[in-house]
Design an enzyme around this catalytic site. Structure first.
Site, PDB file in Angstrom:
ATOM      1  N   SER A 190       0.835  -1.211   0.000  1.00 55.19           N
ATOM      2  CA  SER A 190       0.000   0.000   0.000  1.00 55.19           C
ATOM      3  C   SER A 190       0.869   1.260   0.000  1.00 55.19           C
ATOM      4  O   SER A 190       2.051   1.218   0.366  1.00 55.19           O
ATOM      5  CB  SER A 190      -0.880  -0.023   1.268  1.00 55.19           C
ATOM      6  OG  SER A 190      -1.630   1.159   1.387  1.00 55.19           O
ATOM      7  N   SER A 238       9.223  10.574   9.323  1.00 53.49           N
ATOM      8  CA  SER A 238       8.122  11.506   9.054  1.00 53.49           C
ATOM      9  C   SER A 238       8.594  12.869   9.537  1.00 53.49           C
ATOM     10  O   SER A 238       9.444  12.954  10.438  1.00 53.49           O
ATOM     11  CB  SER A 238       6.881  11.091   9.853  1.00 53.49           C
ATOM     12  OG  SER A 238       5.967  12.171   9.938  1.00 53.49           O
ATOM     13  N   THR A 257      -1.603   9.044   0.467  1.00 55.66           N
ATOM     14  CA  THR A 257      -1.704   7.577   0.558  1.00 55.66           C
ATOM     15  C   THR A 257      -2.945   7.230   1.376  1.00 55.66           C
ATOM     16  O   THR A 257      -3.515   8.097   2.039  1.00 55.66           O
ATOM     17  CB  THR A 257      -0.490   6.977   1.284  1.00 55.66           C
ATOM     18  OG1 THR A 257      -0.569   7.361   2.661  1.00 55.66           O
ATOM     19  CG2 THR A 257       0.823   7.450   0.696  1.00 55.66           C
ATOM     20  N   CYS A 277       8.880   0.538   4.847  1.00 53.78           N
ATOM     21  CA  CYS A 277       7.727   1.445   4.742  1.00 53.78           C
ATOM     22  C   CYS A 277       6.575   1.031   5.654  1.00 53.78           C
ATOM     23  O   CYS A 277       5.622   1.795   5.809  1.00 53.78           O
ATOM     24  CB  CYS A 277       7.198   1.497   3.312  1.00 53.78           C
ATOM     25  SG  CYS A 277       8.242   2.408   2.189  1.00 53.78           S
ATOM     26  N   TYR A 324       3.599   8.548  17.831  1.00 52.69           N
ATOM     27  CA  TYR A 324       4.054   8.504  16.432  1.00 52.69           C
ATOM     28  C   TYR A 324       5.362   9.293  16.273  1.00 52.69           C
ATOM     29  O   TYR A 324       6.325   8.811  15.662  1.00 52.69           O
ATOM     30  CB  TYR A 324       2.952   9.088  15.547  1.00 52.69           C
ATOM     31  CG  TYR A 324       3.227   9.003  14.061  1.00 52.69           C
ATOM     32  CD1 TYR A 324       3.225   7.780  13.397  1.00 52.69           C
ATOM     33  CD2 TYR A 324       3.482  10.155  13.314  1.00 52.69           C
ATOM     34  CE1 TYR A 324       3.471   7.702  12.037  1.00 52.69           C
ATOM     35  CE2 TYR A 324       3.725  10.086  11.950  1.00 52.69           C
ATOM     36  CZ  TYR A 324       3.720   8.858  11.313  1.00 52.69           C
ATOM     37  OH  TYR A 324       3.965   8.774   9.961  1.00 52.69           O
ATOM     38  N   LYS A 363       9.102   7.942  15.153  1.00 54.82           N
ATOM     39  CA  LYS A 363       9.811   8.449  13.973  1.00 54.82           C
ATOM     40  C   LYS A 363      11.108   9.155  14.376  1.00 54.82           C
ATOM     41  O   LYS A 363      12.107   9.112  13.649  1.00 54.82           O
ATOM     42  CB  LYS A 363       8.899   9.385  13.179  1.00 54.82           C
ATOM     43  CG  LYS A 363       7.655   8.687  12.613  1.00 54.82           C
ATOM     44  CD  LYS A 363       7.998   7.510  11.724  1.00 54.82           C
ATOM     45  CE  LYS A 363       6.796   6.926  11.012  1.00 54.82           C
ATOM     46  NZ  LYS A 363       7.144   5.823  10.108  1.00 54.82           N
ATOM     47  N   VAL A 409       6.314  -7.150  10.871  1.00 54.34           N
ATOM     48  CA  VAL A 409       7.669  -6.641  11.096  1.00 54.34           C
ATOM     49  C   VAL A 409       8.097  -6.674  12.569  1.00 54.34           C
ATOM     50  O   VAL A 409       9.291  -6.637  12.870  1.00 54.34           O
ATOM     51  CB  VAL A 409       7.856  -5.211  10.524  1.00 54.34           C
ATOM     52  CG1 VAL A 409       7.737  -5.211   9.011  1.00 54.34           C
ATOM     53  CG2 VAL A 409       6.908  -4.210  11.156  1.00 54.34           C
ATOM     54  N   LEU A 423       3.105   4.381   0.188  1.00 51.16           N
ATOM     55  CA  LEU A 423       4.486   4.725  -0.191  1.00 51.16           C
ATOM     56  C   LEU A 423       5.285   3.475  -0.570  1.00 51.16           C
ATOM     57  O   LEU A 423       6.112   3.512  -1.483  1.00 51.16           O
ATOM     58  CB  LEU A 423       5.172   5.473   0.954  1.00 51.16           C
ATOM     59  CG  LEU A 423       4.492   6.771   1.414  1.00 51.16           C
ATOM     60  CD1 LEU A 423       5.319   7.475   2.492  1.00 51.16           C
ATOM     61  CD2 LEU A 423       4.254   7.713   0.235  1.00 51.16           C
ATOM     62  N   ASP A 433       4.359  -7.748   3.960  1.00 53.26           N
ATOM     63  CA  ASP A 433       3.220  -6.982   4.461  1.00 53.26           C
ATOM     64  C   ASP A 433       2.319  -7.882   5.304  1.00 53.26           C
ATOM     65  O   ASP A 433       2.273  -9.090   5.111  1.00 53.26           O
ATOM     66  CB  ASP A 433       2.425  -6.370   3.300  1.00 53.26           C
ATOM     67  CG  ASP A 433       1.700  -5.092   3.692  1.00 53.26           C
ATOM     68  OD1 ASP A 433       2.094  -4.009   3.225  1.00 53.26           O
ATOM     69  OD2 ASP A 433       0.723  -5.180   4.481  1.00 53.26           O
TER      70      ASP A 433
HETATM   71  N1  LIG Z   1       1.220   9.089   4.130  1.00 53.81           N
HETATM   72  C1  LIG Z   1       1.901  10.061   4.698  1.00 53.81           C
HETATM   73  O1  LIG Z   1       1.547  11.240   4.608  1.00 53.81           O
HETATM   74  C2  LIG Z   1       3.125   9.760   5.503  1.00 53.81           C
HETATM   75  C3  LIG Z   1       3.867  10.840   5.989  1.00 53.81           C
HETATM   76  C4  LIG Z   1       4.990  10.601   6.721  1.00 53.81           C
HETATM   77  C5  LIG Z   1       5.408   9.305   6.963  1.00 53.81           C
HETATM   78  N2  LIG Z   1       4.691   8.269   6.485  1.00 53.81           N
HETATM   79  C6  LIG Z   1       5.183   6.925   6.788  1.00 53.81           C
HETATM   80  O2  LIG Z   1       5.323   6.195   5.597  1.00 53.81           O
HETATM   81  C7  LIG Z   1       5.124   4.805   5.851  1.00 53.81           C
HETATM   82  C8  LIG Z   1       4.105   4.284   4.854  1.00 53.81           C
HETATM   83  O3  LIG Z   1       2.885   4.967   5.069  1.00 53.81           O
HETATM   84  P1  LIG Z   1       1.679   4.917   4.021  1.00 53.81           P
HETATM   85  O4  LIG Z   1       1.072   6.241   4.043  1.00 53.81           O
HETATM   86  O5  LIG Z   1       2.164   4.313   2.768  1.00 53.81           O
HETATM   87  O6  LIG Z   1       0.696   3.910   4.814  1.00 53.81           O
HETATM   88  P2  LIG Z   1      -0.287   2.768   4.285  1.00 53.81           P
HETATM   89  O7  LIG Z   1      -1.214   2.533   5.423  1.00 53.81           O
HETATM   90  O8  LIG Z   1      -0.812   3.065   2.940  1.00 53.81           O
HETATM   91  O9  LIG Z   1       0.694   1.503   4.131  1.00 53.81           O
HETATM   92  C9  LIG Z   1       1.300   0.905   5.247  1.00 53.81           C
HETATM   93  C10 LIG Z   1       1.487  -0.573   4.953  1.00 53.81           C
HETATM   94  O10 LIG Z   1       2.176  -1.148   6.077  1.00 53.81           O
HETATM   95  C11 LIG Z   1       1.589  -2.403   6.364  1.00 53.81           C
HETATM   96  N3  LIG Z   1       1.827  -2.730   7.773  1.00 53.81           N
HETATM   97  C12 LIG Z   1       1.355  -2.110   8.870  1.00 53.81           C
HETATM   98  N4  LIG Z   1       1.793  -2.720   9.978  1.00 53.81           N
HETATM   99  C13 LIG Z   1       2.579  -3.751   9.574  1.00 53.81           C
HETATM  100  C14 LIG Z   1       3.320  -4.763  10.252  1.00 53.81           C
HETATM  101  N5  LIG Z   1       3.323  -4.843  11.586  1.00 53.81           N
HETATM  102  N6  LIG Z   1       4.031  -5.636   9.528  1.00 53.81           N
HETATM  103  C15 LIG Z   1       4.014  -5.588   8.168  1.00 53.81           C
HETATM  104  N7  LIG Z   1       3.321  -4.677   7.472  1.00 53.81           N
HETATM  105  C16 LIG Z   1       2.607  -3.767   8.164  1.00 53.81           C
HETATM  106  C17 LIG Z   1       0.100  -2.204   6.062  1.00 53.81           C
HETATM  107  O11 LIG Z   1      -0.573  -3.444   5.864  1.00 53.81           O
HETATM  108  C18 LIG Z   1       0.148  -1.349   4.814  1.00 53.81           C
HETATM  109  O12 LIG Z   1       0.170  -2.146   3.647  1.00 53.81           O
HETATM  110  C19 LIG Z   1       4.698   4.700   7.312  1.00 53.81           C
HETATM  111  O13 LIG Z   1       5.816   4.369   8.089  1.00 53.81           O
HETATM  112  C20 LIG Z   1       4.225   6.107   7.648  1.00 53.81           C
HETATM  113  O14 LIG Z   1       4.370   6.397   9.012  1.00 53.81           O
HETATM  114  C21 LIG Z   1       3.547   8.455   5.763  1.00 53.81           C
END
Ligand SMILES: NC(=O)c1ccc[n+]([C@@H]2O[C@H](COP(=O)([O-])OP(=O)(O)OC[C@H]3O[C@@H](n4cnc5c(N)ncnc54)[C@H](O)[C@@H]3O)[C@@H](O)[C@H]2O)c1
Length: 262
Positions: free
Chosen positions: A15, A155, A203, A91, A168, A172, A65, A17, A36
């Protein structure tokens, strides 16, 4: 590092990023292993990526993870399938909000705080340590003699956590803090460690927030005034992988945002 035909693990690759990172790396001929918790989405992502790469160059594993055995078996699966691991992009992550005290004055459950630290910080380290063990066995590659590269996802909340983001932001901030010492630990082996600190990216994690919250977040972005594109994250990851001189660094990818208290 020359990316074509190298092997990358992308956690959270089903999913957002992580998924976009898979697409960018696939475009450069990288063999992909998606780790995942969401098996159905991981399977679907792998099927879509097979169309670009061919089915023998994409695999997925149901991996949590935070779980040592789950990650170890995922890593073994990648080694059995592709024979080596050259890149890890962490990610997988979660972003539940929770103030120290809620409206009624009740304290945040300690388990809620620990869960975020567990998945985001400890989970990233858990996969990194086992991926590094495998990377250390690679023959040195290219002029720089690289053996591998690890990219974590932090983040901007690591620097400007908003109200409700104590857990959170702590998770981070921990990722930012461990980046340089990990790079130092692995330097002798030719393994680089870097972190990307995204701002507000479009996302599912972000788009699931109430519209009002999203609008408030976009208002603080300097330029371009929009959500970041997952493909912009994937592009940066691919660049970090290929540029041997980027090491021990956290790079903000955020349109110049400096988040306000809320
Ligand atoms: N979207 C944003 O604006 C944003 C901003 C800053 C940081 N981030 C960071 O980027 C990363 C990705 O975020 P995203 O927006 O793509 O989120 P998302 O929810 O679209 O994707 C996260 C993925 O991680 C998987 N996941 C969650 N817990 C898990 C685990 N314990 N083991 C294995 N897989 C697991 C989920 O099933 C999902 O597929 C995260 O670390 C998030 O904190 C996102």
């Amino acid at each position: 590092m020359q990316l074509n035909d190298k092997v990358a693990i992308v956690t959270g690759g089903a999913s957002g990023l992580g998924r976009a990172t898979c697409t960018q790396l696939a475009d450069q001929g990288v063999k992909l292993a998606i780790f995942d918790l969401d098996e159905k989405a991981a399977k679907q992502a792998a099927a879509e990526l097979s169309e670009t790469l061919g089915s023998d160059k994409v695999t997925y594993a149901l991996v949590n993870v935070v779980d040592e055995e789950s990650v170890a078996s995922g890593v073994s699966h990648v080694l059995e399938t592709f024979g080596a691991i050259h890149m890890l992009v962490n990610c997988a992550g979660i972003a539940p909000a929770g103030k120290v005290l809620n409206r009624d004055g009740d304290a945040l459950a300690l388990s809620a705080f620990s869960q975020v630290i567990n998945v985001n910080l400890i989970g990233s380290f858990n996969v990194a340590r086992l991926a590094a063990e495998a990377m250390a066995k690679n023959e040195p590659m290219g002029e720089a003699g690289e053996r591998g590269v690890i990219i974590n996802t932090a983040s901007v909340a690591a620097y400007e956590g908003q109200m409700g983001q104590a857990a959170y932001a702590a998770s981070k901030g921990g990722i930012v803090g461990m980046t340089l010492p990990m790079a130092r630990d692995l330097a002798k082996l030719g393994i680089r460690v870097n972190t990307v600190a995204p701002g507000i990216m479009g996302t599912p994690m972000l788009l699931s927030m109430p519209e009002k919250v999203q609008e408030g977040l976009v208002a603080g972005i300097q330029f371009p005034k929009r959500l970041g594109l997952p493909s912009e994250f994937g592009d940066l990851v691919a660049h970090i992988c290929s540029n041997a001189y980027i090491n021990g660094e956290t790079i903000r990818l955020d349109g110049g945002i400096r988040m306000q208290p809320r």
